[in-house]
Design a protein around this motif. Sequence first.
Motif, short mmCIF file in Angstrom:
data_model
loop_
_atom_site.label_atom_id
_atom_site.label_comp_id
_atom_site.label_asym_id
_atom_site.label_seq_id
_atom_site.Cartn_x
_atom_site.Cartn_y
_atom_site.Cartn_z
N VAL A 51 -93.11 65.73 27.61
CA VAL A 51 -93.67 65.97 28.94
C VAL A 51 -93.68 67.46 29.21
N ASN A 52 -94.50 67.88 30.16
CA ASN A 52 -94.52 69.30 30.51
C ASN A 52 -93.48 69.59 31.58
N TRP A 53 -93.30 70.89 31.87
CA TRP A 53 -92.25 71.27 32.82
C TRP A 53 -92.59 70.84 34.25
N GLU A 54 -93.87 70.73 34.57
CA GLU A 54 -94.24 70.27 35.91
C GLU A 54 -93.73 68.85 36.13
N PHE A 55 -93.90 68.00 35.12
CA PHE A 55 -93.37 66.63 35.24
C PHE A 55 -91.85 66.65 35.29
N PHE A 56 -91.24 67.46 34.43
CA PHE A 56 -89.78 67.50 34.36
C PHE A 56 -89.17 67.96 35.68
N ASP A 57 -89.72 69.02 36.26
CA ASP A 57 -89.11 69.63 37.44
C ASP A 57 -89.49 68.95 38.75
N ARG A 58 -90.64 68.25 38.77
CA ARG A 58 -91.10 67.71 40.05
C ARG A 58 -91.39 66.22 40.00
N ASP A 59 -92.34 65.84 39.17
CA ASP A 59 -92.80 64.45 39.18
C ASP A 59 -91.71 63.46 38.82
N ALA A 60 -90.86 63.81 37.85
CA ALA A 60 -89.82 62.87 37.40
C ALA A 60 -88.86 62.54 38.53
N LEU A 61 -88.52 63.51 39.34
CA LEU A 61 -87.57 63.26 40.43
C LEU A 61 -88.23 62.50 41.57
N THR A 70 -79.00 51.72 28.34
CA THR A 70 -79.83 51.48 27.15
C THR A 70 -81.32 51.61 27.44
N GLN A 71 -81.69 51.48 28.70
CA GLN A 71 -83.11 51.54 29.03
C GLN A 71 -83.32 52.51 30.20
N ALA A 72 -84.41 53.27 30.09
CA ALA A 72 -84.77 54.19 31.18
C ALA A 72 -86.20 54.65 30.98
N THR A 73 -86.90 54.83 32.06
CA THR A 73 -88.22 55.43 32.01
C THR A 73 -88.05 56.93 31.76
N PRO A 74 -89.11 57.64 31.37
CA PRO A 74 -88.99 59.10 31.23
C PRO A 74 -88.46 59.77 32.50
N ALA A 75 -88.92 59.31 33.65
CA ALA A 75 -88.44 59.90 34.91
C ALA A 75 -86.94 59.66 35.10
N GLU A 76 -86.48 58.46 34.78
CA GLU A 76 -85.06 58.14 34.91
C GLU A 76 -84.22 58.90 33.89
N GLU A 77 -84.77 59.11 32.71
CA GLU A 77 -84.06 59.88 31.68
C GLU A 77 -83.85 61.33 32.15
N ILE A 78 -84.86 61.89 32.76
CA ILE A 78 -84.76 63.27 33.25
C ILE A 78 -83.78 63.35 34.42
N ARG A 79 -83.84 62.41 35.34
CA ARG A 79 -82.88 62.42 36.44
C ARG A 79 -81.46 62.24 35.91
N ALA A 80 -81.30 61.45 34.87
CA ALA A 80 -79.96 61.22 34.32
C ALA A 80 -79.34 62.52 33.82
N ILE A 81 -80.10 63.34 33.10
CA ILE A 81 -79.52 64.59 32.59
C ILE A 81 -79.24 65.56 33.74
N LEU A 82 -80.13 65.64 34.72
CA LEU A 82 -79.94 66.60 35.81
C LEU A 82 -78.75 66.20 36.69
N GLU A 83 -78.66 64.93 37.05
CA GLU A 83 -77.52 64.50 37.88
C GLU A 83 -76.22 64.63 37.10
N SER A 84 -76.24 64.31 35.82
CA SER A 84 -75.01 64.41 35.02
C SER A 84 -74.57 65.86 34.88
N GLN A 85 -75.52 66.77 34.67
CA GLN A 85 -75.15 68.19 34.57
C GLN A 85 -74.57 68.70 35.89
N ALA A 86 -75.15 68.28 37.01
CA ALA A 86 -74.62 68.69 38.31
C ALA A 86 -73.22 68.13 38.53
N LEU A 87 -73.00 66.88 38.17
CA LEU A 87 -71.67 66.27 38.33
C LEU A 87 -70.65 66.96 37.43
N SER A 88 -71.05 67.33 36.24
CA SER A 88 -70.14 68.03 35.34
C SER A 88 -69.76 69.40 35.90
#
Length: 509
Positions: A341-351, A385-403
């Motif tokens: 995906v491009n950065w526009e999707f990563f930074d905006r659309d996914a969330l 075990t399952q996640a859409t691309p949007a959920e996968e991106i939110r997972a890394i961002l929320e996990s990094q913030a929690l860490s």
Amino acid sequence: MGFHLGIDVSTQSVKCIVIDTENGTVPAESSVNFGRDLPSYHAPDGFRPNADPRIKQADPRMWLDGLELALEQLSASGFDLARIDGISGSGQQHGSVYCREEFSPLRPGRSLAEQIGPRLSRPVAPIWMDRSTATECRELDAAFGDRLQRDTGSPAIERFTGPQIRKFAREEPKAWRRTRRVHLVSSFLCSVLCGSDAPIDFGDGAGMNLLNLQTLQWDPAIVEFTAPDLMAKLPPAVPSATVAGGLDGWFRRFGLRPGIPVVVWSGDNPNSLVGTGAATPGLAGISLGTSDTFFAPMRVFKTDPQGCGHVFGNPAGGFMSLICFTNGSLAREAIRRELAVNWEFFDRDALEQSSTGNGGRLMLPYFEPESTPPVPRPGVRRNYTQATPAEEIRAILESQALSLRLHSSWQGERFRRIRLTGGASKSTGFRQILADVFQAQIETIQVTNSAGLGAAFRAANAVEQISFERLSDRFCRPQEITHPDPANAELYQEMLKQFRDFEAAAQQA
């Protein structure tokens, strides 16, 4: 009031920034990317490829060519560099450079790399990402126990300079005997500007496992244990406002005036602290770069009982805390590539396409061996075990913030305002996640190169005696403010507990 130049030599680039202290403006900047602009060094990410993933080394000549090119660009920008009144710099912290002779004035007509390359006793420099010193760290910890962290601010850390030196002296004794001076990246490049050996400042020196923070001197017992004759090979440790010397005449080719003060360089983390305007208690900073870092001035000297957080010198006086997360933008970029995906999707659309809390999805994105917590082998872990691309991106961002929140809690201070810098600070979605996880106001500043800006601040502070508070008021006023949503406080508090347990279980596996 005058003009001051800050130079930032980071993992992947050299950046220059000129500040006008009278008008509070930035009249000139330049940037050189090693992978893009210096492809002959074959270091697309700032270090040489190696069959052993633990070994991360760079060619110091690449930094020198990058410095020349960045100054050429700055000179061509239209700003008259003869107006510069002082210079300082920022070097990627912890890297070590080994010289067979002390620095001497440069000769005109030859490049920096041509002149300085032959003076190196070791052609490569281990950088902060190097993790090949586990044996040396165990030996240091066994020899000094808790005193190592109590007096130097950190336990023995693989990416720190002391273990790097010990490994080199042991494995290449002939080259070690030829070594006359051991520099950090910061003091090496400061020496280049001065044409003479530069000292090491307290801020960067604290990241070596060698500087006693109680005395602010090299610790004789630790230094002697680390390598033979090391004390004689180390530059002196000095306060961050020390003028290392005058600018060597070689640099007049760019329009700079020979002899102007060169203030001792520091590490990227101390420079970023002052460059975000967070040098005084009450504010914290987060840098979202190659690695993610959380840093803050310390009201009281204390160390992290888990050994992940570190204590460095604060250029504004006293000390600062720092927690480094190796898998910052490295991991975000890896996930983006995996999902195609491009950065526009990563930074905006996914969330926008996923919900806060993300159904409890958590990720440990260790694409590289991790610093916090210490994870020696890469490997991505998920609690789903399952996640859409949007959920996968939110997972890394929320996990990094929690860490970031989890591992900064040892300081015992709840920060209500956090300054954000680095490339990912441009993401409005990530800023909101950080605001909600910390329940703190997230602020961005106009200049994203906080390390270079901090270096320019340090030059202005030392040369003109302008206070960091005044410089911060002029250059670091918040441009965008993201307020936390109190409705998400309880959700993220519960997720913080889940993340702590998930991380602990993964370490025990």
